[in-house]
Design a protein around this motif. Structure first.
Motif, PDB file in Angstrom:
ATOM      1  N   GLU A  23      11.164  -8.383  -4.749  1.00  0.00           N
ATOM      2  CA  GLU A  23       9.920  -9.260  -4.819  1.00  0.00           C
ATOM      3  C   GLU A  23       9.243  -9.393  -6.494  1.00  0.00           C
ATOM      4  O   GLU A  23       9.137 -10.723  -6.525  1.00  0.00           O
ATOM      5  CB  GLU A  23       8.932  -8.686  -3.918  1.00  0.00           C
ATOM      6  CG  GLU A  23       7.684  -9.510  -3.972  1.00  0.00           C
ATOM      7  CD  GLU A  23       7.628 -10.611  -2.787  1.00  0.00           C
ATOM      8  OE1 GLU A  23       6.794 -11.214  -2.515  1.00  0.00           O
ATOM      9  OE2 GLU A  23       8.762 -10.946  -2.363  1.00  0.00           O
ATOM     10  N   LEU A  24       9.303  -8.344  -7.166  1.00  0.00           N
ATOM     11  CA  LEU A  24       8.763  -8.544  -8.496  1.00  0.00           C
ATOM     12  C   LEU A  24       9.739  -9.547  -9.167  1.00  0.00           C
ATOM     13  O   LEU A  24       9.248 -10.410  -9.797  1.00  0.00           O
ATOM     14  CB  LEU A  24       8.802  -7.274  -9.005  1.00  0.00           C
ATOM     15  CG  LEU A  24       8.322  -7.213 -10.729  1.00  0.00           C
ATOM     16  CD1 LEU A  24       6.807  -7.791 -10.847  1.00  0.00           C
ATOM     17  CD2 LEU A  24       8.627  -5.769 -11.304  1.00  0.00           C
ATOM     18  N   VAL A  25      10.886  -9.206  -9.393  1.00  0.00           N
ATOM     19  CA  VAL A  25      11.765 -10.173  -9.998  1.00  0.00           C
ATOM     20  C   VAL A  25      11.781 -11.850  -9.322  1.00  0.00           C
ATOM     21  O   VAL A  25      11.820 -12.664 -10.245  1.00  0.00           O
ATOM     22  CB  VAL A  25      13.437  -9.835  -9.728  1.00  0.00           C
ATOM     23  CG1 VAL A  25      14.288 -10.939 -10.399  1.00  0.00           C
ATOM     24  CG2 VAL A  25      13.465  -8.477 -10.279  1.00  0.00           C
ATOM     25  N   ALA A  44      -1.433 -13.692  -9.686  1.00  0.00           N
ATOM     26  CA  ALA A  44      -0.715 -12.599  -9.723  1.00  0.00           C
ATOM     27  C   ALA A  44      -1.588 -11.576  -8.839  1.00  0.00           C
ATOM     28  O   ALA A  44      -0.763 -10.736  -8.166  1.00  0.00           O
ATOM     29  CB  ALA A  44      -1.083 -12.269 -11.193  1.00  0.00           C
ATOM     30  N   GLU A  45      -2.756 -11.539  -8.825  1.00  0.00           N
ATOM     31  CA  GLU A  45      -3.320 -10.687  -8.063  1.00  0.00           C
ATOM     32  C   GLU A  45      -3.277 -11.050  -6.451  1.00  0.00           C
ATOM     33  O   GLU A  45      -3.039  -9.973  -5.695  1.00  0.00           O
ATOM     34  CB  GLU A  45      -5.036 -10.659  -8.418  1.00  0.00           C
ATOM     35  CG  GLU A  45      -5.950  -9.665  -7.738  1.00  0.00           C
ATOM     36  CD  GLU A  45      -7.109  -9.585  -8.380  1.00  0.00           C
ATOM     37  OE1 GLU A  45      -8.102 -10.222  -7.518  1.00  0.00           O
ATOM     38  OE2 GLU A  45      -7.429  -8.986  -9.264  1.00  0.00           O
ATOM     39  N   GLU A  46      -3.271 -12.071  -6.161  1.00  0.00           N
ATOM     40  CA  GLU A  46      -2.926 -12.572  -4.738  1.00  0.00           C
ATOM     41  C   GLU A  46      -1.462 -12.053  -4.409  1.00  0.00           C
ATOM     42  O   GLU A  46      -1.328 -11.339  -3.261  1.00  0.00           O
ATOM     43  CB  GLU A  46      -3.045 -13.971  -4.528  1.00  0.00           C
ATOM     44  CG  GLU A  46      -2.631 -14.480  -3.089  1.00  0.00           C
ATOM     45  CD  GLU A  46      -3.024 -15.879  -3.065  1.00  0.00           C
ATOM     46  OE1 GLU A  46      -2.813 -16.357  -1.767  1.00  0.00           O
ATOM     47  OE2 GLU A  46      -3.239 -16.736  -3.858  1.00  0.00           O
ATOM     48  N   TRP A  47      -0.707 -12.298  -5.381  1.00  0.00           N
ATOM     49  CA  TRP A  47       0.741 -11.903  -4.951  1.00  0.00           C
ATOM     50  C   TRP A  47       0.777 -10.306  -4.844  1.00  0.00           C
ATOM     51  O   TRP A  47       1.392  -9.943  -3.997  1.00  0.00           O
ATOM     52  CB  TRP A  47       1.703 -12.260  -6.091  1.00  0.00           C
ATOM     53  CG  TRP A  47       3.139 -11.612  -5.802  1.00  0.00           C
ATOM     54  CD1 TRP A  47       3.945 -11.961  -5.024  1.00  0.00           C
ATOM     55  CD2 TRP A  47       3.484 -10.277  -6.588  1.00  0.00           C
ATOM     56  NE1 TRP A  47       4.939 -10.758  -5.081  1.00  0.00           N
ATOM     57  CE2 TRP A  47       4.810 -10.025  -6.028  1.00  0.00           C
ATOM     58  CE3 TRP A  47       2.754  -9.722  -7.631  1.00  0.00           C
ATOM     59  CZ2 TRP A  47       5.535  -8.901  -6.512  1.00  0.00           C
ATOM     60  CZ3 TRP A  47       3.544  -8.616  -8.078  1.00  0.00           C
ATOM     61  CH2 TRP A  47       4.916  -8.207  -7.696  1.00  0.00           C
ATOM     62  N   LEU A  48       0.170  -9.715  -5.783  1.00  0.00           N
ATOM     63  CA  LEU A  48       0.293  -8.220  -5.852  1.00  0.00           C
ATOM     64  C   LEU A  48      -0.163  -7.601  -4.535  1.00  0.00           C
ATOM     65  O   LEU A  48       0.136  -6.689  -4.069  1.00  0.00           O
ATOM     66  CB  LEU A  48      -0.494  -7.537  -7.034  1.00  0.00           C
ATOM     67  CG  LEU A  48      -0.521  -6.114  -7.183  1.00  0.00           C
ATOM     68  CD1 LEU A  48       0.837  -5.618  -7.297  1.00  0.00           C
ATOM     69  CD2 LEU A  48      -1.292  -5.942  -8.612  1.00  0.00           C
ATOM     70  N   ARG A  49      -1.758  -8.122  -4.297  1.00  0.00           N
ATOM     71  CA  ARG A  49      -2.205  -7.435  -3.020  1.00  0.00           C
ATOM     72  C   ARG A  49      -1.094  -7.599  -1.616  1.00  0.00           C
ATOM     73  O   ARG A  49      -1.071  -6.500  -1.088  1.00  0.00           O
ATOM     74  CB  ARG A  49      -3.556  -8.140  -2.666  1.00  0.00           C
ATOM     75  CG  ARG A  49      -4.383  -7.699  -3.726  1.00  0.00           C
ATOM     76  CD  ARG A  49      -5.897  -8.442  -3.534  1.00  0.00           C
ATOM     77  NE  ARG A  49      -6.920  -8.120  -4.459  1.00  0.00           N
ATOM     78  CZ  ARG A  49      -8.248  -8.475  -4.638  1.00  0.00           C
ATOM     79  NH1 ARG A  49      -8.372  -9.631  -3.914  1.00  0.00           N
ATOM     80  NH2 ARG A  49      -8.848  -7.907  -5.324  1.00  0.00           N
ATOM     81  N   GLY A  50      -0.497  -8.849  -1.630  1.00  0.00           N
ATOM     82  CA  GLY A  50       0.303  -9.028  -0.586  1.00  0.00           C
ATOM     83  C   GLY A  50       1.592  -8.201  -0.721  1.00  0.00           C
ATOM     84  O   GLY A  50       1.789  -7.636   0.475  1.00  0.00           O
ATOM     85  N   ALA A  51       2.039  -8.110  -1.826  1.00  0.00           N
ATOM     86  CA  ALA A  51       3.277  -7.044  -1.853  1.00  0.00           C
ATOM     87  C   ALA A  51       2.893  -5.707  -1.681  1.00  0.00           C
ATOM     88  O   ALA A  51       3.570  -5.147  -0.994  1.00  0.00           O
ATOM     89  CB  ALA A  51       3.748  -7.407  -3.333  1.00  0.00           C
ATOM     90  N   ALA A  52       1.809  -5.312  -2.163  1.00  0.00           N
ATOM     91  CA  ALA A  52       1.545  -3.909  -2.002  1.00  0.00           C
ATOM     92  C   ALA A  52       1.195  -3.690  -0.548  1.00  0.00           C
ATOM     93  O   ALA A  52       1.540  -2.471  -0.287  1.00  0.00           O
ATOM     94  CB  ALA A  52       0.071  -3.711  -2.667  1.00  0.00           C
ATOM     95  N   ARG A  53       0.673  -4.441   0.269  1.00  0.00           N
ATOM     96  CA  ARG A  53       0.334  -4.248   1.762  1.00  0.00           C
ATOM     97  C   ARG A  53       1.537  -4.215   2.429  1.00  0.00           C
ATOM     98  O   ARG A  53       1.930  -3.186   3.330  1.00  0.00           O
ATOM     99  CB  ARG A  53      -0.329  -5.382   2.280  1.00  0.00           C
ATOM    100  CG  ARG A  53      -0.951  -5.318   3.642  1.00  0.00           C
ATOM    101  CD  ARG A  53      -1.991  -6.423   4.181  1.00  0.00           C
ATOM    102  NE  ARG A  53      -3.156  -6.228   3.412  1.00  0.00           N
ATOM    103  CZ  ARG A  53      -3.629  -7.254   2.377  1.00  0.00           C
ATOM    104  NH1 ARG A  53      -2.892  -8.166   2.090  1.00  0.00           N
ATOM    105  NH2 ARG A  53      -4.726  -6.952   1.822  1.00  0.00           N
ATOM    106  N   SER A  67      -6.685  -4.472  -7.715  1.00  0.00           N
ATOM    107  CA  SER A  67      -7.190  -5.767  -8.523  1.00  0.00           C
ATOM    108  C   SER A  67      -6.618  -5.737 -10.053  1.00  0.00           C
ATOM    109  O   SER A  67      -6.174  -4.722 -10.438  1.00  0.00           O
ATOM    110  CB  SER A  67      -8.784  -6.097  -8.823  1.00  0.00           C
ATOM    111  OG  SER A  67      -9.207  -4.529  -9.247  1.00  0.00           O
ATOM    112  N   LEU A  68      -6.638  -6.975 -10.685  1.00  0.00           N
ATOM    113  CA  LEU A  68      -5.806  -6.837 -11.933  1.00  0.00           C
ATOM    114  C   LEU A  68      -6.663  -7.353 -12.992  1.00  0.00           C
ATOM    115  O   LEU A  68      -7.687  -8.047 -12.806  1.00  0.00           O
ATOM    116  CB  LEU A  68      -4.765  -8.090 -11.851  1.00  0.00           C
ATOM    117  CG  LEU A  68      -3.594  -7.607 -11.191  1.00  0.00           C
ATOM    118  CD1 LEU A  68      -2.507  -8.865 -10.905  1.00  0.00           C
ATOM    119  CD2 LEU A  68      -2.800  -6.451 -11.582  1.00  0.00           C
TER     120      LEU A  68
END
Length: 217
Positions: A23-25, A44-53, A67-68
């Motif tokens: 997902e990161l790539v 980036a923050e929206e993506w990170l929160r969804g990916a972490a979940r 949060s970033l």
């Protein structure tokens, strides 16, 4: 939720937590499939929160609230570039893990090892924001190397794509993330090249067989 960066490429997702690395790539920009998801702090923050979940769900863990900071963006892009370089190495040439005396060792991240009442052990990433993602990504790469799954995560061979996909072919010969799209594009280019190489005889510049116009007897 889902792996939004990978789904926009219609790429096969990697199993369990390894999908976070993929997902990161796949946050990188590709003209026909979308913008760079790490362009600014908000996206980036929206993506990170969804990916972490999604990662936490796949691992059966509580998902962190992340949060970033603006300064985290460059670190995330650098991490993505490092992982892309690792996946660019042909699958058969990648080391499965450290053996002998390690060379050029760098400290990448820290994790906590936890266990439950049944004795099952898990790695829990430490840090916040971009630091949490680094811990999670390096943890998943370690687990994939030991499970023999690391060689199955690849970059699409199509130069204009280079999305990460999980190769499930029987002999590990997959080279495109999607045969219908990138595979067809590659086959089309190869076909055009072959047609250009097959020049008709009348275009070769050869002289006619009877240049003086003398009639045969």
């Amino acid at each position: 939720m889902s792996w939004v960066a990978t789904e926009r490429f219609e790429a096969r997702p990697a199993p369990a937590g390894l999908a976070l690395v993929q997902e990161l790539v796949n946050t990188h920009a590709v003209e026909r499939d979308g913008l760079d998801l790490l362009t600014d702090r908000a996206s980036a923050e929206e993506w990170l929160r969804g990916a972490a979940r999604e990662w936490a769900r796949s691992r059966g863990l509580d998902f962190p609230e992340l949060s970033l900071l603006q300064a985290d963006l460059e670190a995330l892009r650098d991490l993505r570039a490092i992982v892309e370089e690792m996946l660019a190495v042909p699958a058969g040439d990648r080391p499965a893990g450290m053996a002998g005396t390690p060379v050029g060792v760098r400290q990448r991240a820290q994790v906590n090892l936890v266990s439950d009442d049944e004795g099952r052990v898990s790695m829990v990433p430490l840090g916040t924001g971009g630091g949490w993602l680094e811990s999670a990504v390096w943890s998943e790469i370690l687990l994939a190397q030991h499970a023999g799954e690391w060689s199955q995560l690849k970059l699409c061979r199509e130069p204009g794509c280079r999305s990460a996909f999980y190769d499930t072919s029987r002999n590990g010969s997959g080279v495109w993330h999607n045969v219908r799209t990138c595979g067809n594009m590659a086959n089309l280019r190869a076909s055009r090249t072959r047609r250009k190489m097959r020049t008709p005889a009348h275009d070769s510049g050869s002289e006619p067989a009877n240049p003086q116009g003398i009639s045969p007897s």
